[in-house]
Design a protein around this motif. Structure first.
Motif, short mmCIF file in Angstrom:
data_model
loop_
_atom_site.label_atom_id
_atom_site.label_comp_id
_atom_site.label_asym_id
_atom_site.label_seq_id
_atom_site.Cartn_x
_atom_site.Cartn_y
_atom_site.Cartn_z
N ILE A 165 -6.55 6.50 -3.38
CA ILE A 165 -7.41 5.91 -2.35
C ILE A 165 -6.70 4.75 -1.66
CG2 ILE A 165 -9.52 4.54 -2.01
CD1 ILE A 165 -10.81 6.35 -4.19
N LEU A 166 -5.97 3.96 -2.42
CA LEU A 166 -5.31 2.79 -1.85
C LEU A 166 -3.96 3.09 -1.21
CD1 LEU A 166 -6.02 0.12 -4.60
CD2 LEU A 166 -7.19 0.41 -2.40
N GLY A 167 -3.31 4.15 -1.66
CA GLY A 167 -1.95 4.39 -1.20
C GLY A 167 -1.69 5.80 -0.75
N GLU A 168 -0.52 6.26 -1.09
CA GLU A 168 -0.02 7.52 -0.58
C GLU A 168 0.05 8.57 -1.69
OE1 GLU A 168 3.60 8.76 2.39
OE2 GLU A 168 3.94 7.15 0.98
N GLY A 169 -1.11 9.07 -2.07
CA GLY A 169 -1.14 10.14 -3.06
C GLY A 169 -0.60 11.44 -2.49
N ILE A 170 -0.81 11.63 -1.20
CA ILE A 170 -0.30 12.80 -0.48
C ILE A 170 0.55 12.26 0.68
CG2 ILE A 170 -0.90 14.82 0.92
CD1 ILE A 170 -3.65 14.81 -0.51
N GLU A 171 1.80 12.66 0.75
CA GLU A 171 2.68 12.24 1.85
C GLU A 171 2.11 12.83 3.14
OE1 GLU A 171 5.89 10.85 4.15
OE2 GLU A 171 5.41 10.33 2.09
N SER A 172 1.59 11.95 3.99
CA SER A 172 0.97 12.42 5.22
C SER A 172 0.97 11.33 6.28
CB SER A 172 -0.47 12.88 4.96
OG SER A 172 -1.28 11.78 4.62
N ILE A 173 0.81 11.75 7.51
CA ILE A 173 0.65 10.82 8.61
C ILE A 173 -0.63 10.02 8.38
CG2 ILE A 173 0.32 10.61 11.11
CD1 ILE A 173 3.15 11.67 10.16
N TYR A 174 -1.67 10.71 7.94
CA TYR A 174 -2.96 10.06 7.72
C TYR A 174 -2.86 8.97 6.66
CZ TYR A 174 -7.80 10.17 9.11
OH TYR A 174 -9.01 9.86 9.69
N ALA A 175 -2.06 9.18 5.61
CA ALA A 175 -1.88 8.15 4.58
C ALA A 175 -1.24 6.90 5.19
CB ALA A 175 -1.02 8.68 3.44
N HIS A 176 -0.32 7.07 6.11
CA HIS A 176 0.31 5.92 6.75
C HIS A 176 -0.69 5.20 7.66
CE1 HIS A 176 3.84 7.91 5.18
NE2 HIS A 176 4.45 6.75 5.28
N MET A 177 -1.55 5.93 8.31
CA MET A 177 -2.60 5.31 9.11
C MET A 177 -3.54 4.52 8.21
SD MET A 177 -3.25 8.54 11.67
CE MET A 177 -4.71 7.89 12.45
N PHE A 185 0.83 -1.21 0.00
CA PHE A 185 0.00 0.00 0.00
C PHE A 185 0.86 1.26 0.00
CE2 PHE A 185 -3.38 -2.89 1.72
CZ PHE A 185 -4.23 -2.76 0.64
N HIS A 186 2.03 1.19 0.60
CA HIS A 186 2.93 2.34 0.62
C HIS A 186 3.44 2.66 -0.78
CE1 HIS A 186 6.28 4.95 1.75
NE2 HIS A 186 5.69 5.08 2.93
N GLN A 187 3.61 1.62 -1.59
CA GLN A 187 4.17 1.80 -2.94
C GLN A 187 3.12 1.77 -4.05
OE1 GLN A 187 7.33 2.68 -3.32
NE2 GLN A 187 7.40 2.63 -1.09
N ILE A 188 1.87 1.49 -3.72
CA ILE A 188 0.87 1.25 -4.75
C ILE A 188 0.59 2.48 -5.62
CG2 ILE A 188 -1.28 1.74 -3.50
CD1 ILE A 188 -2.16 -1.09 -4.68
N TYR A 189 0.74 3.67 -5.06
CA TYR A 189 0.52 4.88 -5.85
C TYR A 189 1.49 4.91 -7.03
CZ TYR A 189 -0.51 9.72 -7.01
OH TYR A 189 -0.89 10.86 -7.67
N ASP A 190 2.75 4.63 -6.76
CA ASP A 190 3.75 4.60 -7.83
C ASP A 190 3.54 3.40 -8.75
OD1 ASP A 190 4.97 6.94 -6.91
OD2 ASP A 190 6.31 5.82 -5.59
N LEU A 191 3.20 2.26 -8.18
CA LEU A 191 3.00 1.05 -8.99
C LEU A 191 1.84 1.20 -9.97
CD1 LEU A 191 3.47 -1.72 -6.25
CD2 LEU A 191 5.04 -1.17 -8.13
N LEU A 192 0.79 1.90 -9.55
CA LEU A 192 -0.37 2.11 -10.42
C LEU A 192 -0.23 3.36 -11.29
CD1 LEU A 192 -3.33 1.16 -8.04
CD2 LEU A 192 -2.27 -0.24 -9.84
N GLY A 193 0.84 4.10 -11.10
CA GLY A 193 1.06 5.30 -11.91
C GLY A 193 0.17 6.47 -11.56
N GLY A 194 -0.27 6.53 -10.33
CA GLY A 194 -1.11 7.64 -9.87
C GLY A 194 -2.56 7.40 -10.20
N GLY A 195 -3.36 8.45 -10.07
CA GLY A 195 -4.78 8.36 -10.33
C GLY A 195 -5.59 8.21 -9.05
N ALA A 196 -6.92 8.26 -9.20
CA ALA A 196 -7.82 8.24 -8.06
C ALA A 196 -7.73 6.94 -7.27
CB ALA A 196 -9.26 8.48 -8.51
N LEU A 197 -7.77 5.79 -7.94
CA LEU A 197 -7.69 4.52 -7.23
C LEU A 197 -6.37 4.40 -6.48
CD1 LEU A 197 -8.90 1.77 -6.53
CD2 LEU A 197 -7.84 0.88 -8.62
N ALA A 198 -5.29 4.80 -7.11
CA ALA A 198 -3.97 4.75 -6.47
C ALA A 198 -3.93 5.64 -5.24
CB ALA A 198 -2.88 5.14 -7.46
#
Length: 168
Positions: free
Chosen positions: A35-47, A20-33
């Protein structure tokens, strides 16, 4: 008989957290990426990554043991999923609260604390699995879980305050 700790959960949870930490890059960004990962570097994304990893492992656990489980299985898992990311992040912030700046040790500390957080969650599984929650508790567990899910998805696109944003 005391249940044995299921180490597969810790390993699977950690690997899922990393996914999940890497899924944003693996999916190449976008809405699903986002929602599933770290589109915005944040504490909340890690939670959110903790939350999703725990839910996936809980679903696997359910399907492996579904014949022997009561409905309380899901109430305990929803309670843990909604609460343990907050408790884990509170533990993560202990050095900061004490004025200790981790510097180059932040990444190893974070990796170790990810394991600690997941260990915390999975250690609660067997303890809470057979608890018979009162109707009011079931209602509040449902509300807390829904709130967690809504905020994790919603804050994937806009994090509301600096508490949740990693300051660099």
């Amino acid at each position: 008989m005391k249940p044995k700790f299921a180490w597969w959960k810790l390993i699977a949870g950690y690997l899922l957290f990393v996914l999940f930490h890497q899924i944003y890059d693996l999916l190449g960004g976008g809405a699903l990426a986002a929602i599933l990962g770290e589109g915005i570097e944040s504490i909340y994304a890690h939670m959110k990554m903790y939350f999703y990893a725990y839910l996936v492992v809980s679903a696997i656990d359910y399907f492996l043991r579904r014949k022997d489980l009561k409905l309380s299985f899901w109430y305990s898992r929803l309670l843990i999923a909604a609460s343990f990311p907050w408790m884990s992040i509170a533990i993560w912030f202990i050095p900061e609260a004490l004025g200790v700046h981790l510097g180059r040790f932040e990444l190893p500390y974070s990796l170790a604390l990810t394991l600690v957080g997941l260990l915390f969650a999975f250690s609660l599984d067997d303890t809470l699995e057979n608890v018979e929650f009162l109707p009011a508790a079931k209602t509040f567990i449902g509300i807390a879980f829904a709130a967690a899910l809504i905020t994790y998805v919603g804050f994937s696109f806009h994090v509301p305050s600096n508490f949740f944003i990693v300051v660099k």
